[in-house]
Enzyme design. Structure first.
Site, PDB file in Angstrom:
ATOM      1  N   LEU A 173       0.810  -1.212   0.000  1.00  0.00           N
ATOM      2  CA  LEU A 173       0.000   0.000   0.000  1.00  0.00           C
ATOM      3  C   LEU A 173       0.843   1.262   0.000  1.00  0.00           C
ATOM      4  CD1 LEU A 173      -2.751  -1.008   2.592  1.00  0.00           C
ATOM      5  CD2 LEU A 173      -2.921  -1.033   0.100  1.00  0.00           C
ATOM      6  N   GLY A 211       6.551   4.845   4.637  1.00  0.00           N
ATOM      7  CA  GLY A 211       6.724   6.156   5.249  1.00  0.00           C
ATOM      8  C   GLY A 211       7.778   6.117   6.318  1.00  0.00           C
ATOM      9  N   LYS A 223       1.573  -3.265   8.895  1.00  0.00           N
ATOM     10  CA  LYS A 223       2.777  -2.442   8.792  1.00  0.00           C
ATOM     11  C   LYS A 223       3.970  -3.216   9.318  1.00  0.00           C
ATOM     12  CE  LYS A 223       3.325   1.883   8.854  1.00  0.00           C
ATOM     13  NZ  LYS A 223       3.464   3.348   9.044  1.00  0.00           N
ATOM     14  N   ASP A 266       4.022  11.634  13.971  1.00  0.00           N
ATOM     15  CA  ASP A 266       4.287  11.563  12.526  1.00  0.00           C
ATOM     16  C   ASP A 266       3.024  11.883  11.730  1.00  0.00           C
ATOM     17  OD1 ASP A 266       5.366   9.091  10.097  1.00  0.00           O
ATOM     18  OD2 ASP A 266       5.945  11.186  10.302  1.00  0.00           O
TER      19      ASP A 266
END
Length: 920
Positions: free
Chosen positions: A75, A78, A100, A193
C-alpha cells in the site's frame, strides 16, 4: 553517532523509505555533493533496509505469511515502515487488515512484554476517526509488525483538491482530524508523525487517522522520552533538533496540514521531502500559489477565485495557523482542543483567541454575525429598511414627504441604537431582541404614516414568524391590518399579503381556525398579485393542507410553487426554491416515498453545505429535514450524528424559546427513538414540549411532543409519567376537534397499552383489545394501523393469549419487514409464540433468524429485547450469567438510568440474582 547528526540521518532515512529507487538515488547524489560522509552512511542504512526485504522493488514479500496474516499487496511506505494489505488466514476469523512492517529487530523479553501490554491498551480505544490497531507481533526476519483497520481511501490533501472543497469544507474536514488527535492525546499518546499519508478520507468523506499508536508501541524500545521515526517535511522544530515529542509536536503538524489544505504550497523546504531549519511561517495570503498559473489552480481547487481566496484567508485564519506554527512550542496553542476550538469559533463567526480582542475587532465580528443572522431570519431587518425606504422615497407629495422623512429617519436611528452591541449591558442584542425593540417603537411612534406603520409591522411579523415566534408574529400582523386605512382596497398587494400572513400565523396558533376557507376567499385577489406573493400563498396553503392531513394536496401546491418559481424568476431566487424543495422533501417522506425523499435530502444538504459563511440557520433547517428523512429511511444512526453536529448552530441560530428549536429537538427525538435510545429520546421530546407549552400550548405540535415523550417513557418503564403525557396530549386533541379525531383515538390506545404494561392483568388486556379493535374497524384510521397490530401481538404474548397472538402475527406476515431491526422484532414475536406453544424447533429457528440480523439492527430496544430472550435458551451458571450481562448492558444503552432493565427483570427472574450481584 549521537545528537543532531543521528536525528538528521533518521529523518532522511524515514523520508527515503517511501520513495521509489530513482528518487532515492537522486537524493543520495544530492547529499553526496554537499556531505559525502553523511551520504555514505545514509546509503548503508538504505542497503540494510533492502536486506530485510522491506524494499519495494518487485514486492518480494507479497504472498509471505506474517503471523496469522498473508501479505497481498503493497500500500505504501513512510517514516515508520512499509504497509501491506493483508488477510487473516488462520481459519479463526476472516479479516482484511493493513499490516505495517517496521524492520526493528532484537527485542528483549521485558520490552516485548511492554509492547504486548501497550497493544492491548490501544486495541480498546475507539473513535470514529481513528483506525484501530487490531494485532501486533514480531517476525524473526521482518521485525515488528502491526495489523490495523484497513481503510480504503485517499490522503487528506488529495481528497480535498479532487473534491474541490471550499475553505469552510476543508476546515470542517480538518476538524475531524483534530478531534481524532485530541482523543488520542487524552489517552496519553502522541502521534509524532502526522502527515497527509497518515490521514485518509474514505468514500463517505470521513477522516481516518492511521498509525496513531505505533509510535507509542515503538517507544517501548527506546524509553518513555525517545523520539521515534518521523517525516522530516512535517516535523516540528523540536523534532528536527532531536528533542522529545510532546502534544505540542502534534499541534505543529496539524498546523502544517491545515496550511497545506488552505493554500497548497508547503511553507518550508521543497516538495521533494528535503527540509531546512524552521523559521516563522509566512502568511497564508503570501503563499497562495507560487506563480500566477499556480494561483489560479489553487483557487479553482477551492471552488473560488484567487482574489476571493486571498480575502478569505486574510486575518483570522492567518492568525490561527501562525499561532499553531510558532517555532517556540510554548507560544503555540496549549492543546489540540484549543486549536480546534479556535477554528470552530472562526466557522461560527465568533471572535478567535489567535487575535487580540480589541473593540474594533469585536465590532467587525458582531457586524458579520449580525448581518448573517438577519439574513437567516428571512430578511427581517432588511424588510424593515426596505419598507422604510419605499415609504420615504416613493411618495408624491414633496412637502409632506420631507416631514414624514424626518420622523421616519428618527425611527430608523432609534432602531439602530437599539441594536448597539456595546451598550451598558455588555452583550450584543439578538435579532429577536432587535425585532422586539422595533415593534415597540413602531407602535409608539406618533404621527407615523399608516401605510408605513403597516409595512414596518409586516416586516417585523415576518421576521418573528421566521424565528418561530408565531404568537408575537400574529400580534404584529393583526396590528398591521388595523393600521391600514379603510380606503386601501381589498386587492391592494399590501392588504393581500398581510391578510395571507395573518391567516398563516393564526392557523399556526390554532389549527381549528378555518384557514382553508379564508385562503379560498383570498385566492381571487392572490391570483392577481405578482409571482412572489402567489408563491408564498401556495407555500402557506401547502402547510395548512399538510397539517390537516392532506399531504397529496399539499405536494401539488408545492410543485405548483416550484414551477412558478422557475418560470417567474429563473436563478434569482435560490433561497426561496431551497425552502420549497425542503417542503417537498418533507411531504415525500410523509407519503412514505422514502427513496425520493432521501435523494432530495442529500441534494439539498450538498447545496446547503456549500452556502457561504453566515447561513447557519439555513444549514440547520436543511440538516434537520435531512436527518428526519435519514431516520425514516432506516439510517437513524447517521441522522443522530448529523443532528448532534448541528445542535450548537441550532441553539445559536434559533434562540432558546423558538419553536424552530423545538422542531429540531423533535427531529433529534425521532432519530434517538429509531435507534432505541429511549431515555435520550424522552429528554429531547421534553425539551421540545417545554418550548411548545410556552409558545403554542394548544397546538398539534405541543400535543405531538407530549405523545412521543409518553412513548419513550413507557419504553423505559415509567408508566405513570407516560400516562400523564398521553392524558395531556388527549386534552389538547379534544380541544382541537374534528381534525384531531384519529390522534385522539391513538392517545386512548397508548393509555390502554401503558396500563396493560404496568399491570399485566386480564382486565387491562381486555380493555386494550376492545379499544384497539375499535380503531382497526374504522376504515378512516390508517396512520397507526401497523403499530396497533404490533401492540396487540405483544400484549397477547405477554398475557398468554396464544390464539390471539397467532392470528395477528399471521395477518401481518404478508408485509415482509425490510429493515434489520424489523426482522429481529419479527423473530422475537415468532420465538415467544413458539415458546408459548412448546415448539422447541420453531423457537430455535426464530433465534437463529434473529441472530442473522442482530449485527445490523440499529434500534437498541429491539436488540435488547432479543438478547433478553436469549436468557431463556441459556444453561446454568456462567453461561446464564454471561447472557444476563449482555441483556443488562443492552438495556442500559436504551436507558442509562436502569429503569428499563429493572422492568425486564420481572420477565427474566433468572437474571435477578446476577443483577443483585452487579449492583452490590
Amino acid at each position: 553517532m549521537q545528537g543532531a547528526r543521528f536525528q538528521r540521518l533518521k529523518a532522511e532515512f524515514n523520508d527515503l523509505i517511501g520513495q521509489p529507487p530513482d528518487a532515492r538515488a537522486a537524493r543520495l547524489a544530492q547529499l553526496a555533493a554537499v556531505d559525502p560522509e553523511f551520504a555514505a552512511e545514509l546509503a548503508r542504512w538504505m542497503a540494510a533496509l533492502d536486506e530485510t526485504d522491506l524494499a519495494p522493488a518487485g514486492d518480494p514479500l507479497v504472498g509471505r505469511a506474517v503471523g496469522a496474516y498473508v501479505l497481498e499487496r503493497r500500500l505504501g511506505a513512510g517514516g515508520m515502515g512499509v504497509v501491506y494489505a493483508a488477510s487473516r488466514r488462520d481459519g479463526a476469523i476472516e479479516q482484511r487488515v493493513a499490516l505495517k512492517l517496521t524492520g526493528r529487530l532484537h527485542l528483549s523479553g521485558p520490552v516485548q512484554q511492554r509492547i504486548e501490554r501497550e497493544r492491548a491498551f490501544l486495541a480498546r480505544l475507539s473513535h470514529p476517526h481513528v483506525a484501530r490497531i487490531l494485532d501486533a507481533g514480531t517476525s524473526p526476519e521482518l521485525g515488528h509488525w502491526f495489523a490495523m483497520e484497513l481503510v480504503e481511501g485517499t490522503d487528506l490533501a488529495t481528497h480535498a483538491d479532487t473534491a474541490r472543497l471550499d475553505v469552510n469544507e476543508r476546515l470542517r474536514l480538518w476538524l475531524q482530524l483534530a478531534d481524532a488527535v485530541a482523543y488520542v492525546h487524552r489517552h496519553a499518546i502522541v502521534h509524532r508523525d502526522l502527515k497527509p499519508g497518515n490521514v485518509l478520507v474514505d468514500a463517505a468523506g470521513d477522516v481516518k487517522l492511521l498509525d496513531f499508536g505505533i509510535a507509542k508501541l515503538l517507544s517501548a524500545d527506546d524509553g518513555a522520552t525517545a523520539t521515534v521515526g518521523f517525516t522530516a517535511r512535517y516535523a516540528s522544530p523540536e523534532q528536527l533538533r532531536g528533542e522529545s515529542a510532546t502534544t505540542a509536536t502534534d499541534v505543529y503538524a496539524l498546523g502544517l496540514l491545515l496550511y497545506e489544505l488552505l493554500v497548497g504550497p508547503f511553507p518550508f523546504g521543497r516538495m521533494d521531502g528535503s527540509a531546512r531549519p524552521r523559521a516563522e511561517t509566512p502568511l497564508l495570503r503570501d503563499r497562495v500559489g507560487a506563480s500566477a498559473d499556480d494561483l489560479v489552480h489553487v483557487a479553482a481547487a477551492r471552488s473560488t477565485t484567487p482574489n476571493a481566496l486571498r480575502r478569505r484567508l486574510r486575518g483570522e485564519l492567518e492568525a490561527i495557523v501562525a499561532r499553531a506554527l510558532r517555532t517556540d512550542a510554548a507560544e503555540r496553542y496549549g492543546s489540540v482542543g484549543e486549536f480546534a476550538a479556535d477554528v470552530r469559533r472562526h466557522l461560527s463567526g465568533e471572535p478567535v483567541d489567535a487575535l487580540p480582542r480589541s473593540l474594533g475587532y469585536r465590532a467587525r465580528v458582531f457586524v458579520r454575525r449580525h448581518r448573517a443572522a438577519v439574513g437567516g431570519a428571512a430578511l427581517a431587518a432588511a424588510g424593515l429598511l426596505a419598507g422604510l425606504a419605499v415609504a420615504v422615497y416613493q411618495r408624491d407629495q414633496a412637502l409632506l414627504e420631507r416631514d414624514r422623512a424626518e420622523r421616519q429617519n428618527a425611527l430608523l436611528v432609534s432602531l439602530v441604537d437599539a441594536a448597539d452591541p456595546y451598550d451598558l449591558r455588555g452583550s450584543s442584542l439578538t435579532v429577536a431582541e432587535m425585532l422586539d425593540a422595533a415593534s415597540a417603537r413602531t407602535r409608539a411612534q406618533a404621527g407615523l404614516d399608516p401605510r408605513l406603520r403597516a409595512q414596518l409591522l409586516d416586516a417585523i411579523g415576518h421576521g418573528l414568524f421566521a424565528l418561530g415566534r408565531s404568537s408575537d408574529a400574529a400580534v404584529a400582523f393583526a396590528a398591521a391590518l388595523r393600521a391600514l386605512p379603510a380606503e386601501v382596497a381589498p386587492a391592494d398587494p399590501l392588504r393581500v399579503r398581510l391578510s395571507l400572513r395573518d391567516v398563516a400565523s393564526r392557523f399556526e396558533l390554532d389549527p381549528t381556525t378555518p384557514a382553508l376557507a379564508s385562503l379560498a376567499a383570498l385566492w381571487p385577489s392572490i391570483a392577481r398579485q405578482d409571482a412572489s406573493l402567489r408563491i408564498e400563498a401556495l407555500g402557506i396553503r401547502a402547510h395548512v393542507q399538510r397539517t390537516l392531513g392532506a399531504p397529496e394536496a399539499a405536494l401539488a401546491d408545492v410543485e405548483a410553487a416550484l414551477a412558478l418559481c422557475a418560470i417567474a424568476r429563473g436563478d434569482g431566487n435560490a433561497d426561496e426554491r431551497l425552502a420549497l424543495r425542503l417542503k417537498r422533501m418533507d411531504l415525500l417522506s410523509t407519503l412514505h416515498r422514502d427513496d425520493e425523499a432521501l435523494a432530495e435530502a442529500d441534494a439539498l444538504w450538498s447545496e446547503a453545505s456549500a452556502l457561504p459563511e453566515g447561513f447557519d440557520g439555513m444549514r440547520v433547517w436543511v440538516g434537520r429535514q435531512r436527518a428526519s428523512a435519514l431516520a425514516m429511511a432506516g439510517r437513524a444512526d447517521d441522522a443522530e450524528r448529523l443532528l448532534a453536529a448541528l445542535a450548537p448552530a441550532a441553539e445559536r441560530s434559533y434562540g432558546a424559546g423558538s419553536t424552530r428549536l423545538a422542531a429540531f429537538h423533535s427531529s433529534l427525538e425521532l432519530a434517538q427513538r429509531k435507534r432505541g435510545h429511549a431515555r435520550s429520546a424522552a429528554g429531547s421530546a421534553a425539551r421540545a414540549g417545554a418550548i411548545y407549552a410556552t409558545n403554542l400550548p394548544d397546538s398539534v405540535y405541543h400535543a405531538y411532543a407530549l405523545r412521543i415523550e409518553g412513548d419513550d417513557l413507557r419504553v423505559v418503564g415509567e408508566y405513570a409519567a407516560a400516562d400523564e403525557r398521553f392524558a395531556r396530549a388527549a386534552a389538547i386533541y379534544a380541544r382541537l376537534g374534528g381534525n384531531a379525531v384519529e390522534d385522539l383515538a391513538w392517545c386512548a390506545i397508548e393509555r390502554a397499552f401503558t396500563a396493560f404494561e404496568a399491570k399485566r392483568s386480564t382486565g387491562a388486556y381486555d380493555a386494550l383489545v376492545r379499544i384497539g379493535e375499535d380503531y382497526l374497524a374504522d376504515a378512516g384510521n390508517d396512520r397507526y394501523r401497523a403499530t396497533v397490530e404490533q401492540m396487540l401481538v405483544e400484549a397477547a404474548l405477554d398475557i398468554g393469549d396464544t390464539a390471539g397472538a397467532q392470528r395477528r402475527l399471521a395477518a401481518s406476515a404478508a408485509a415482509r419487514p425490510a429493515a434489520a431491526e424489523d426482522r429481529v422484532a419479527a423473530a422475537v414475536g415468532a420465538f415467544r409464540l413458539a415458546r408459548s406453544q412448546g415448539d422447541r424447533a420453531a423457537a430455535a429457528a426464530a433465534i437463529a433468524a434473529g441472530r442473522r440480523d442482530l449485527g445490523e439492527a440499529v434500534n437498541r430496544v429491539v436488540v435488547a429485547t432479543f438478547l433478553t430472550l436469549l436468557v431463556y435458551e441459556a444453561g446454568a451458571g456462567n453461561e446464564r450469567a454471561a447472557r444476563c450481562a449482555l441483556a443488562r448492558d443492552a438495556w442500559l444503552e436504551v436507558d442509562p438510568d436502569g429503569t428499563a432493565w429493572r422492568v425486564q427483570l420481572r420477565d427474566v427472574p433468572a437474571c435477578a440474582a446476577f443483577d443483585a450481584t452487579m449492583r452490590g
